[in-house]
Design a protein around this motif. Structure first.
Motif, PDB file in Angstrom:
ATOM      1  N   VAL A  13       0.823  -1.056   0.049  1.00 30.83           N
ATOM      2  CA  VAL A  13       0.004  -0.262   0.023  1.00 30.83           C
ATOM      3  C   VAL A  13       1.174   1.375   0.081  1.00 30.83           C
ATOM      4  O   VAL A  13       2.253   1.181  -0.155  1.00 30.83           O
ATOM      5  CB  VAL A  13      -0.963   0.096   1.306  1.00 30.83           C
ATOM      6  CG1 VAL A  13      -1.941  -1.076   1.278  1.00 30.83           C
ATOM      7  CG2 VAL A  13      -0.291   0.140   2.432  1.00 30.83           C
ATOM      8  N   SER A  14       0.399   2.447   0.169  1.00 30.66           N
ATOM      9  CA  SER A  14       1.146   3.541   0.150  1.00 30.66           C
ATOM     10  C   SER A  14       1.980   3.520   1.249  1.00 30.66           C
ATOM     11  O   SER A  14       1.873   3.097   2.198  1.00 30.66           O
ATOM     12  CB  SER A  14       0.304   4.937   0.069  1.00 30.66           C
ATOM     13  OG  SER A  14      -0.801   4.849  -0.813  1.00 30.66           O
ATOM     14  N   GLU A  15       3.444   4.217   1.020  1.00 29.36           N
ATOM     15  CA  GLU A  15       4.109   4.574   2.228  1.00 29.36           C
ATOM     16  C   GLU A  15       3.369   5.170   3.481  1.00 29.36           C
ATOM     17  O   GLU A  15       3.713   5.010   4.551  1.00 29.36           O
ATOM     18  CB  GLU A  15       5.346   5.553   1.783  1.00 29.36           C
ATOM     19  CG  GLU A  15       6.292   4.849   0.930  1.00 29.36           C
ATOM     20  CD  GLU A  15       7.145   3.728   1.567  1.00 29.36           C
ATOM     21  OE1 GLU A  15       7.384   3.933   2.797  1.00 29.36           O
ATOM     22  OE2 GLU A  15       7.181   2.661   1.213  1.00 29.36           O
ATOM     23  N   MET A  16       2.313   6.135   3.146  1.00 32.29           N
ATOM     24  CA  MET A  16       1.698   6.691   3.998  1.00 32.29           C
ATOM     25  C   MET A  16       0.160   6.438   3.698  1.00 32.29           C
ATOM     26  O   MET A  16      -0.367   7.127   3.074  1.00 32.29           O
ATOM     27  CB  MET A  16       1.681   8.343   4.125  1.00 32.29           C
ATOM     28  CG  MET A  16       1.126   9.010   5.037  1.00 32.29           C
ATOM     29  SD  MET A  16       1.846   8.671   6.699  1.00 32.29           S
ATOM     30  CE  MET A  16       0.475   7.466   7.415  1.00 32.29           C
ATOM     31  N   PRO A  17      -0.211   5.102   4.339  1.00 35.27           N
ATOM     32  CA  PRO A  17      -1.719   4.607   3.845  1.00 35.27           C
ATOM     33  C   PRO A  17      -2.748   5.844   4.789  1.00 35.27           C
ATOM     34  O   PRO A  17      -2.435   6.257   5.661  1.00 35.27           O
ATOM     35  CB  PRO A  17      -1.896   3.544   4.898  1.00 35.27           C
ATOM     36  CG  PRO A  17      -0.513   2.705   5.110  1.00 35.27           C
ATOM     37  CD  PRO A  17       0.274   4.252   4.994  1.00 35.27           C
TER      38      PRO A  17
ATOM     39  N   ALA B  87      -1.986  -4.120   6.626  1.00 34.22           N
ATOM     40  CA  ALA B  87      -1.977  -5.137   7.670  1.00 34.22           C
ATOM     41  C   ALA B  87      -1.866  -6.866   7.279  1.00 34.22           C
ATOM     42  O   ALA B  87      -1.148  -7.513   7.406  1.00 34.22           O
ATOM     43  CB  ALA B  87      -2.652  -4.832   8.909  1.00 34.22           C
ATOM     44  N   ILE B  88      -3.121  -6.674   6.364  1.00 28.31           N
ATOM     45  CA  ILE B  88      -3.290  -8.073   5.730  1.00 28.31           C
ATOM     46  C   ILE B  88      -2.344  -8.672   5.066  1.00 28.31           C
ATOM     47  O   ILE B  88      -1.828  -9.603   5.061  1.00 28.31           O
ATOM     48  CB  ILE B  88      -4.719  -8.159   5.071  1.00 28.31           C
ATOM     49  CG1 ILE B  88      -5.777  -7.764   6.073  1.00 28.31           C
ATOM     50  CG2 ILE B  88      -4.850  -9.181   4.218  1.00 28.31           C
ATOM     51  CD1 ILE B  88      -7.261  -7.394   5.293  1.00 28.31           C
ATOM     52  N   ASN B  89      -1.827  -7.616   3.960  1.00 27.09           N
ATOM     53  CA  ASN B  89      -0.658  -7.833   3.140  1.00 27.09           C
ATOM     54  C   ASN B  89       0.519  -8.597   3.924  1.00 27.09           C
ATOM     55  O   ASN B  89       1.279  -9.420   3.363  1.00 27.09           O
ATOM     56  CB  ASN B  89      -0.332  -6.629   2.205  1.00 27.09           C
ATOM     57  CG  ASN B  89      -1.643  -6.547   1.194  1.00 27.09           C
ATOM     58  OD1 ASN B  89      -2.378  -7.200   1.119  1.00 27.09           O
ATOM     59  ND2 ASN B  89      -1.494  -5.386   0.711  1.00 27.09           N
ATOM     60  N   ARG B  90       0.961  -7.536   5.023  1.00 30.65           N
ATOM     61  CA  ARG B  90       1.962  -8.126   5.439  1.00 30.65           C
ATOM     62  C   ARG B  90       1.970  -9.515   6.274  1.00 30.65           C
ATOM     63  O   ARG B  90       2.785 -10.465   6.396  1.00 30.65           O
ATOM     64  CB  ARG B  90       2.403  -7.088   6.708  1.00 30.65           C
ATOM     65  CG  ARG B  90       2.973  -5.650   5.897  1.00 30.65           C
ATOM     66  CD  ARG B  90       3.084  -4.784   7.406  1.00 30.65           C
ATOM     67  NE  ARG B  90       3.389  -3.484   7.066  1.00 30.65           N
ATOM     68  CZ  ARG B  90       4.659  -2.880   6.701  1.00 30.65           C
ATOM     69  NH1 ARG B  90       5.658  -3.914   6.504  1.00 30.65           N
ATOM     70  NH2 ARG B  90       4.602  -1.719   6.371  1.00 30.65           N
ATOM     71  N   ALA B  91       0.782  -9.825   6.907  1.00 30.24           N
ATOM     72  CA  ALA B  91       0.688 -11.093   7.472  1.00 30.24           C
ATOM     73  C   ALA B  91       0.680 -12.240   6.485  1.00 30.24           C
ATOM     74  O   ALA B  91       1.321 -13.299   6.713  1.00 30.24           O
ATOM     75  CB  ALA B  91      -0.717 -11.035   8.113  1.00 30.24           C
ATOM     76  N   GLU B  92      -0.120 -11.997   5.376  1.00 30.24           N
ATOM     77  CA  GLU B  92      -0.189 -12.915   4.124  1.00 30.24           C
ATOM     78  C   GLU B  92       1.033 -13.284   3.780  1.00 30.24           C
ATOM     79  O   GLU B  92       1.427 -14.371   3.081  1.00 30.24           O
ATOM     80  CB  GLU B  92      -1.175 -12.766   3.289  1.00 30.24           C
ATOM     81  CG  GLU B  92      -2.509 -12.787   3.858  1.00 30.24           C
ATOM     82  CD  GLU B  92      -3.948 -12.643   3.022  1.00 30.24           C
ATOM     83  OE1 GLU B  92      -3.676 -11.957   1.954  1.00 30.24           O
ATOM     84  OE2 GLU B  92      -5.115 -12.737   3.597  1.00 30.24           O
ATOM     85  N   TYR B  93       1.902 -12.195   3.470  1.00 29.18           N
ATOM     86  CA  TYR B  93       3.494 -12.224   2.775  1.00 29.18           C
ATOM     87  C   TYR B  93       3.958 -13.135   3.688  1.00 29.18           C
ATOM     88  O   TYR B  93       4.987 -14.109   3.315  1.00 29.18           O
ATOM     89  CB  TYR B  93       3.814 -11.063   2.798  1.00 29.18           C
ATOM     90  CG  TYR B  93       5.394 -10.945   2.244  1.00 29.18           C
ATOM     91  CD1 TYR B  93       5.479 -10.765   0.679  1.00 29.18           C
ATOM     92  CD2 TYR B  93       6.494 -11.158   3.102  1.00 29.18           C
ATOM     93  CE1 TYR B  93       6.898 -10.700   0.208  1.00 29.18           C
ATOM     94  CE2 TYR B  93       7.741 -11.273   2.473  1.00 29.18           C
ATOM     95  CZ  TYR B  93       7.936 -11.120   1.096  1.00 29.18           C
ATOM     96  OH  TYR B  93       9.180 -11.111   0.244  1.00 29.18           O
TER      97      TYR B  93
ATOM     98  N   GLU C 269       0.050  -2.404  10.821  1.00 31.06           N
ATOM     99  CA  GLU C 269       0.196  -1.146   9.881  1.00 31.06           C
ATOM    100  C   GLU C 269      -0.247  -0.016  10.519  1.00 31.06           C
ATOM    101  O   GLU C 269      -1.469  -0.130  11.147  1.00 31.06           O
ATOM    102  CB  GLU C 269      -0.802  -1.476   8.753  1.00 31.06           C
ATOM    103  CG  GLU C 269      -0.289  -0.394   7.673  1.00 31.06           C
ATOM    104  CD  GLU C 269       1.131  -0.656   6.935  1.00 31.06           C
ATOM    105  OE1 GLU C 269       1.478   0.162   6.174  1.00 31.06           O
ATOM    106  OE2 GLU C 269       1.948  -1.546   7.110  1.00 31.06           O
ATOM    107  N   GLY C 270       0.553   1.172  10.292  1.00 35.90           N
ATOM    108  CA  GLY C 270       0.006   2.302  10.907  1.00 35.90           C
ATOM    109  C   GLY C 270      -0.547   3.447   9.714  1.00 35.90           C
ATOM    110  O   GLY C 270       0.091   3.247   8.628  1.00 35.90           O
ATOM    111  N   GLY C 271      -1.408   4.118   9.962  1.00 37.70           N
ATOM    112  CA  GLY C 271      -1.696   4.900   8.677  1.00 37.70           C
ATOM    113  C   GLY C 271      -2.615   6.140   9.288  1.00 37.70           C
ATOM    114  O   GLY C 271      -2.551   6.594  10.576  1.00 37.70           O
ATOM    115  N   VAL C 272      -3.380   6.925   8.442  1.00 39.12           N
ATOM    116  CA  VAL C 272      -4.070   8.058   8.801  1.00 39.12           C
ATOM    117  C   VAL C 272      -5.516   7.932   8.271  1.00 39.12           C
ATOM    118  O   VAL C 272      -5.524   7.236   6.940  1.00 39.12           O
ATOM    119  CB  VAL C 272      -3.190   9.456   8.399  1.00 39.12           C
ATOM    120  CG1 VAL C 272      -2.264   9.579   9.254  1.00 39.12           C
ATOM    121  CG2 VAL C 272      -3.148   9.714   6.934  1.00 39.12           C
TER     122      VAL C 272
END
Length: 171
Positions: A38-42, A52-58, A72-75
């Motif tokens: 996802v973007s560097e700044m979600p 977060a899902i992409n990191r876990a599934e990776y 994952e952190g974002g705004v």
């Protein structure tokens, strides 16, 4: 049980290890610098959740793990201003990925303006606070709450929400 964390950020790793130890869940921990894709700044709850899902599934695809965690952190933009948001995902092969979100806090306008212009929060916080690597320490939440709540506490809370949904871990 082998538990993978989709980050090399010490705050995220600490949150996972601490929470699992507190819950007396045994396992070996490993971490990998998993891409969020996802973007560097979600810039929304949805994008931050997807990160977060992409990191876990990776982790599940690239490591020999029974359980994988993505944080994952974002705004997120609201009618009241720009807020911090944090999300976590717990993934297991053949099971529905679990999701949980954390507390939110409105960002000061001087930070929000720069984020809307395309800057990333981590480097902005280093400049704003005159500190180095805030994202791997107290995080923006720690700066804006004068240390009353730090980034690791946000991710610990999210981890508690995630593992609390895992009924089979507590039988």
């Amino acid at each position: 049980m082998k538990i993978a964390v989709g980050s090399k950020n010490p705050v995220k790793i600490k949150a996972v290890e601490y929470t699992l130890q507190e819950a007396r869940i045994q396992g070996s921990f490993m971490s990998i610098d998993a891409p969020s894709n996802v973007s560097e700044m979600p810039f929304s709850d949805e994008e931050t959740m997807q990160g977060a899902i992409n990191r876990a599934e990776y982790c599940l695809k690239h490591m020999e793990a029974d359980v994988a965690i993505g944080l994952e952190g974002g705004v997120m933009e609201t009618p009241f201003g720009l807020f911090l948001c944090n999300w976590g995902a717990l993934a297991e092969n053949g099971k529905t990925t679990l999701l949980a979100g954390g507390a939110r806090i409105k960002l000061p306008d001087e930070i929000a303006v720069n984020l809307r212009a395309g800057e990333e929060l981590g480097p902005l916080m280093d400049i704003y606070s005159r500190r180095e690597n805030v994202r791997s320490k107290e995080g923006a939440i720690g700066i804006f709450t004068n240390g009353m709540v730090n980034r690791d506490e946000l991710f610990i809370h999210i981890m508690k929400l995630l593992i609390g949904q895992k009924g089979d871990w507590f039988k």
